[in-house]
Design an enzyme around this catalytic site. Structure first.
Site, short mmCIF file in Angstrom:
data_model
loop_
_atom_site.label_atom_id
_atom_site.label_comp_id
_atom_site.label_asym_id
_atom_site.label_seq_id
_atom_site.Cartn_x
_atom_site.Cartn_y
_atom_site.Cartn_z
NE ARG A 104 1.97 -10.75 1.00
CZ ARG A 104 1.27 -10.69 -0.13
NH1 ARG A 104 0.14 -10.02 -0.16
NH2 ARG A 104 1.69 -11.30 -1.21
CE1 TYR A 122 -1.52 -10.66 -8.57
CE2 TYR A 122 -1.43 -8.94 -6.90
CZ TYR A 122 -0.86 -9.59 -7.98
OH TYR A 122 0.34 -9.16 -8.48
CB CYS A 181 -14.20 5.05 -16.25
SG CYS A 181 -15.55 4.92 -17.44
#
Length: 497
Positions: A332, A381, A408
């Site tokens: 990340r 998360y 939806c």
């Protein structure tokens, strides 16, 4: 509605300039043009949207490469005197494509994979198999054999059961399995407390704590980690390289990594005393945090490396042992800030909601043409992001807004709280930064939406590295329930019944 809305969370500051781009959050190559439009490496958002469509994941290639180099150089420098440097594995699960795997390898990184599919991508990208690791708590026999046949540099083993299975498989097929044992160091990622019991309740890793029962159900069994070391050293089809640990993700504090390193080094010292061997490698995992919003304060790679090297040095000196070769797995922290996602605005509306302390307050909703299918992190998360008007600047007042998708689902929220100009309207482009990690790789076809393209920008030029899915792709895996029916003919309700 203004920036002083009672709905504004405490961590979200009112912007002095709603068009400003925080450099801690956005990729280095992102800036506004003289006309006020957001651009990546000089390529305007409108040009990217016109050529490639939206939603669109855009990677600043130079930013990705610079972050990869920063980790490699920072850790090499910090650990040079301790163990001759460090090995940095790009955690591919954050953003693995043929292109990103090559970028990582070209910048001197190795590649960590977490499945047979990720392994296949790394191999097809041309990554040296000796520089690939394979993770996973429940690897299939096919995945293990693929790793052995390819000659990967390490297989991270997650349990005694897997170690025994891998040893037998390697012996049967004439391989020596290069093994790292994943340990559970008992360090909580956020508080960094040593937790002897509760933190063991997870699917990953071999516990350092003595087991309540051995494999036959007898009480007072040995620690699974100690059992695994003994088994690996005794096996002729296993080469035990060392151990691995990982304490969590999106971590900003330094002390948790140091505590985990100390505990695992102490385990290695016990293994040295018991078996007379010094294991050569220690992987300290990843989880280094990035800035998603103004509330996040990430640390530079060199600072992370220096702090961790200091902790490791103190421990090895205290134990009187040689420092094993250190490796780590930032994912990340390399890919996340390098990416942004472009969306086109559709519906906007304002609703009155209950306000803290009583009464109501207006909340503005801005709906875009993507959603939880291209970025599920907010749903999974409760992850926070920010956003900016990308196609122009605005002199309108900032309004607390919620950016939502088109699915939806009432929980289909991309950016829970952000100040956007009051005049954001249909057809505008919005950019959500820090989406280079865990978006493309976690994307789905929920509601039969096609997954976005991924575009890399470098030197003022943009190119597709993962094409946008088409409607034909949605049908590519379907088995026609009525083989004689023309492909474009759908059944009537009566036929369906």
């Amino acid at each position: 509605m203004t920036a002083t809305s009672p709905l504004t969370p405490a961590w979200l500051p009112a912007p002095d300039d709603v068009d400003a781009l925080d450099p801690a959050i956005w990729a280095a190559g992102v800036a506004r043009t003289d006309a006020g439009e957001l651009a990546v490496q000089g390529v305007p958002a409108s040009a990217l949207a016109a050529e490639f469509g939206t939603p669109l994941i855009v990677l600043d290639e130079d930013d990705f490469r610079a972050r990869a180099r920063a980790f490699r150089e920072g850790f090499d420098t910090a650990f040079a005197s301790l163990c001759g440097g460090a090995d940095v594995y790009f955690a591919g699960k954050s953003m693995l494509t043929l292109s990103t795997a090559r970028w990582a390898a070209e910048e001197g990184l190795r590649v960590d994979t977490a499945s047979g599919g990720e392994l296949a991508i790394a191999l097809r990208a041309g990554v040296d198999p000796a520089h690939i690791g394979l993770h996973g708590n429940n690897k299939s026999e096919a995945e293990l054999l693929a790793a052995l046949d390819a000659g990967v540099g390490r297989i991270i083993v997650d349990s005694v059961d897997e170690l025994e299975h891998l040893a037998a498989l390697a012996a049967e097929h004439g391989h020596i399995a290069p093994v790292m044992l994943r340990l559970t160091p008992g360090v909580h990622a956020h508080t960094h407390d040593f937790i002897a019991t509760a933190h063991e309740d997870q699917k990953f890793g071999l516990s350092l704590a003595p087991s309540a029962q051995d494999a036959d159900g007898n009480v007072a069994g040995r620690a699974p980690a100690a059992v695994a070391v003994a088994l690996a050293l005794a096996s002729e089809s296993v080469h035990l390289l060392g151990v691995h640990c990982h304490i969590g993700s999106q971590i900003f504090e330094a002390d948790g990594f140091g505590l985990a390193a100390a505990r695992v080094l102490e385990f290695l010292d016990h293994a040295r005393a018991e078996h007379g061997v010094e294991l050569a490698e220690l992987d300290l995992g990843g989880g280094h945090g990035i800035a998603y919003t103004a509330a996040d304060e990430p640390r530079p790679a060199a600072e992370i490396a220096a702090a961790l090297a200091d902790d490791v040095q103190k421990t090895v000196e205290r134990l009187g042992m040689d420092c094993p070769r250190i490796s780590l797995e930032p994912g990340r922290a390399i890919s996340g800030p390098a990416g942004l996602t472009l969306y086109t605005v559709g519906v906007t509306k304002t609703v009155d909601v209950d306000a803290p302390g009583g009464g109501t307050a207006p909340r503005r909703y801005v709906a875009v043409d993507g959603g939880m299918s291209d970025n599920p992190r907010p749903v999974l998360y409760d992850a926070d992001y920010t956003a900016a008007l990308a196609s122009r600047t605005s002199e309108a007042e900032p309004v607390l807004s919620r950016v939502v998708g088109k699915h939806c689902e009432s929980g289909d929220i991309l950016v829970r709280d952000v100040h956007l100009p009051a005049d954001v309207r249909r057809g505008d482009l919005l950019a959500v930064p820090a989406t280079g990690a865990y978006t493309h790789v976690m994307a789905s076809n929920y509601n039969a939406l096609t997954r976005p393209a991924v575009v890399a920008v470098r030197g003022g030029s943009a190119r597709v590295i993962v094409r946008r899915e088409t409607m034909d792709d949605l049908f590519a895996r379907e088995a026609d329930p009525a083989p004689g029916r023309p492909a474009d003919q759908t059944p009537t309700p009566q036929e369906s019944a």
